[in-house]
Design a protein around this motif. Structure first.
Motif, short mmCIF file in Angstrom:
data_model
loop_
_atom_site.label_atom_id
_atom_site.label_comp_id
_atom_site.label_asym_id
_atom_site.label_seq_id
_atom_site.Cartn_x
_atom_site.Cartn_y
_atom_site.Cartn_z
N MET A 1 0.80 -1.27 0.03
CA MET A 1 -0.26 -0.36 -0.07
C MET A 1 0.90 1.74 -0.11
N SER A 2 0.14 1.85 -0.87
CA SER A 2 1.36 3.60 -1.06
C SER A 2 0.78 4.35 0.01
N GLN A 3 2.17 5.48 0.20
CA GLN A 3 1.51 6.57 1.51
C GLN A 3 0.41 6.77 1.37
N ILE A 4 0.38 7.28 0.61
CA ILE A 4 -1.37 7.67 0.13
C ILE A 4 -2.19 6.82 0.26
N GLU A 5 -2.41 5.97 -0.30
CA GLU A 5 -3.76 5.01 0.22
C GLU A 5 -3.21 4.80 1.57
N GLN A 6 -2.36 4.75 2.14
CA GLN A 6 -2.39 4.99 3.69
C GLN A 6 -3.52 5.64 4.87
N VAL A 7 -2.94 6.86 4.00
CA VAL A 7 -3.36 8.34 4.53
C VAL A 7 -4.23 8.53 4.28
N GLN A 8 -5.09 7.78 3.62
CA GLN A 8 -6.68 8.22 2.26
C GLN A 8 -7.17 7.27 3.30
N THR A 9 -6.75 6.23 3.20
CA THR A 9 -8.11 5.10 4.76
C THR A 9 -7.70 5.33 5.92
N GLU A 10 -6.29 6.05 6.26
CA GLU A 10 -7.04 6.76 8.01
C GLU A 10 -7.32 7.48 8.11
N TYR A 11 -8.11 9.15 6.81
CA TYR A 11 -8.81 10.09 6.29
C TYR A 11 -10.05 8.96 6.96
N GLN A 12 -9.89 8.29 6.42
CA GLN A 12 -11.45 7.14 5.56
C GLN A 12 -12.23 7.18 7.28
N GLN A 13 -12.00 7.03 7.42
CA GLN A 13 -11.23 6.03 9.33
C GLN A 13 -11.36 7.24 10.45
N PHE A 14 -10.72 7.82 10.40
CA PHE A 14 -10.09 9.08 11.78
C PHE A 14 -11.96 9.42 12.71
N ILE A 15 -12.77 9.47 11.76
CA ILE A 15 -13.59 10.38 12.65
C ILE A 15 -14.38 9.31 13.01
N GLU A 16 -14.22 8.33 12.91
CA GLU A 16 -15.29 6.75 13.78
C GLU A 16 -15.10 7.16 15.23
N PRO A 17 -14.48 7.13 15.73
CA PRO A 17 -14.53 7.01 16.92
C PRO A 17 -14.73 8.40 18.78
N PHE A 18 -14.96 9.51 17.72
CA PHE A 18 -15.74 10.68 17.95
C PHE A 18 -16.81 10.78 18.14
N GLN A 19 -17.14 10.78 19.43
CA GLN A 19 -18.79 11.81 19.48
C GLN A 19 -19.51 13.03 19.51
N SER A 20 -18.41 13.92 19.57
CA SER A 20 -18.68 15.49 19.44
C SER A 20 -17.24 15.93 18.39
N LEU A 21 -17.83 16.59 18.17
CA LEU A 21 -16.70 17.68 17.39
C LEU A 21 -16.18 19.11 18.49
N ILE A 22 -15.24 19.22 17.41
CA ILE A 22 -14.59 20.80 18.42
C ILE A 22 -15.40 21.74 16.99
N LEU A 23 -16.26 22.93 17.76
CA LEU A 23 -16.89 23.97 16.59
C LEU A 23 -16.44 25.07 16.65
N SER A 24 -16.22 25.73 15.70
CA SER A 24 -15.63 27.25 15.90
C SER A 24 -16.76 27.47 15.16
N THR A 25 -17.69 29.18 16.23
CA THR A 25 -18.42 29.79 15.17
C THR A 25 -18.23 31.14 15.50
N ALA A 26 -18.52 32.22 14.81
CA ALA A 26 -18.40 34.01 15.12
C ALA A 26 -19.80 34.63 14.93
N ASN A 27 -19.91 35.64 16.12
CA ASN A 27 -21.27 36.32 15.81
C ASN A 27 -21.00 37.19 14.79
N ASP A 28 -22.45 38.18 14.68
CA ASP A 28 -22.17 39.05 13.91
C ASP A 28 -21.39 40.40 13.49
#
Length: 170
Positions: A1-28
Motif C-alpha cells: 500500500m502506498s503512503q497516499i493510500e495509507q493516509v487515505q484509509t486513515e482519513y476515511q476512518q479518522f472520525i469513527e471514534p469521535f462522539q463530538s466535534l469541536i465547533l468554531s463559530t463567529a457572531n455577526d
C-alpha cells in the motif's frame, strides 16, 4: 500500500471514534466562539448537531451560518504534541425545520447513537438541528504530512507540497 493510500484509509476512518466535534463559530461582529457538540455524519460527510438555542454557538450559527469543525487526536495518544493528527472542515450551516421528515430521520439517528436523552431534547422547543456542510478541509497526520480534501470529492486527499516549515512564504 502506498503512503497516499495509507493516509487515505486513515482519513476515511479518522472520525469513527469521535462522539463530538469541536465547533468554531463567529457572531455577526466576527467575534469567535469555540465550543463542542455531539454529532452524527451522513455518507456525503454532512455533519449534524442538535443544540440548545440558549447556547452561544446556536445564536452564532443563526446569524452567521459558517463554522469550522475540528477533530483532533487525544493528547495522551499523540507521539508529538506539536504534530497531533487532526481533521478540519470549513462548513456552511443550515437549520433543519422541526417536525419535517428529514428532521425526524436525523433526530432518530441521534437517539440511536446517544440514547434516551434525545427523547427529552425533542420536547424542548429551544433545541435546534443544524446541518454543517463541508466546503473544504485539511487532514494533518504529522510534520510535512498535510493533505487538502478535494472540494469536488470530500473522500479524496491531495498532498500539500512546497513551502515547508522554516521557509519564507511568498
Amino acid at each position: 500500500m502506498s503512503q497516499i493510500e495509507q493516509v487515505q484509509t486513515e482519513y476515511q476512518q479518522f472520525i469513527e471514534p469521535f462522539q463530538s466535534l469541536i465547533l468554531s463559530t463567529a457572531n455577526d461582529k466576527g467575534l469567535p466562539n469555540a465550543s463542542y457538540a455531539p454529532f452524527i455524519v451522513d455518507e456525503a460527510k454532512n455533519f449534524y448537531i442538535y443544540i440548545s438555542g440558549l447556547s452561544t454557538h446556536t445564536r452564532n450559527l443563526s446569524t452567521n451560518p459558517v463554522a469550522s469543525v475540528l477533530f483532533i487526536e487525544d493528547e495522551g495518544k499523540s507521539e508529538q504534541i506539536f504534530a497531533r493528527r487532526r481533521l478540519t472542515f470549513e462548513c456552511t450551516a443550515s437549520e433543519l425545520p422541526r417536525e419535517t421528515q428529514q428532521w425526524e430521520q436525523i433526530v432518530e439517528q441521534f437517539q440511536t447513537r446517544f440514547g434516551q436523552i434525545i427523547e427529552a431534547f425533542r420536547g424542548l422547543p429551544d433545541f435546534r438541528l443544524f446541518q454543517l456542510t463541508p466546503q473544504k478541509g485539511r487532514f494533518v497526520v504529522g510534520f510535512g504530512a498535510a493533505y487538502n480534501i478535494r472540494q469536488d470529492d470530500l473522500n479524496q486527499l491531495v498532498h500539500i507540497s512546497g513551502g515547508g516549515h522554516g521557509k519564507k512564504q511568498e
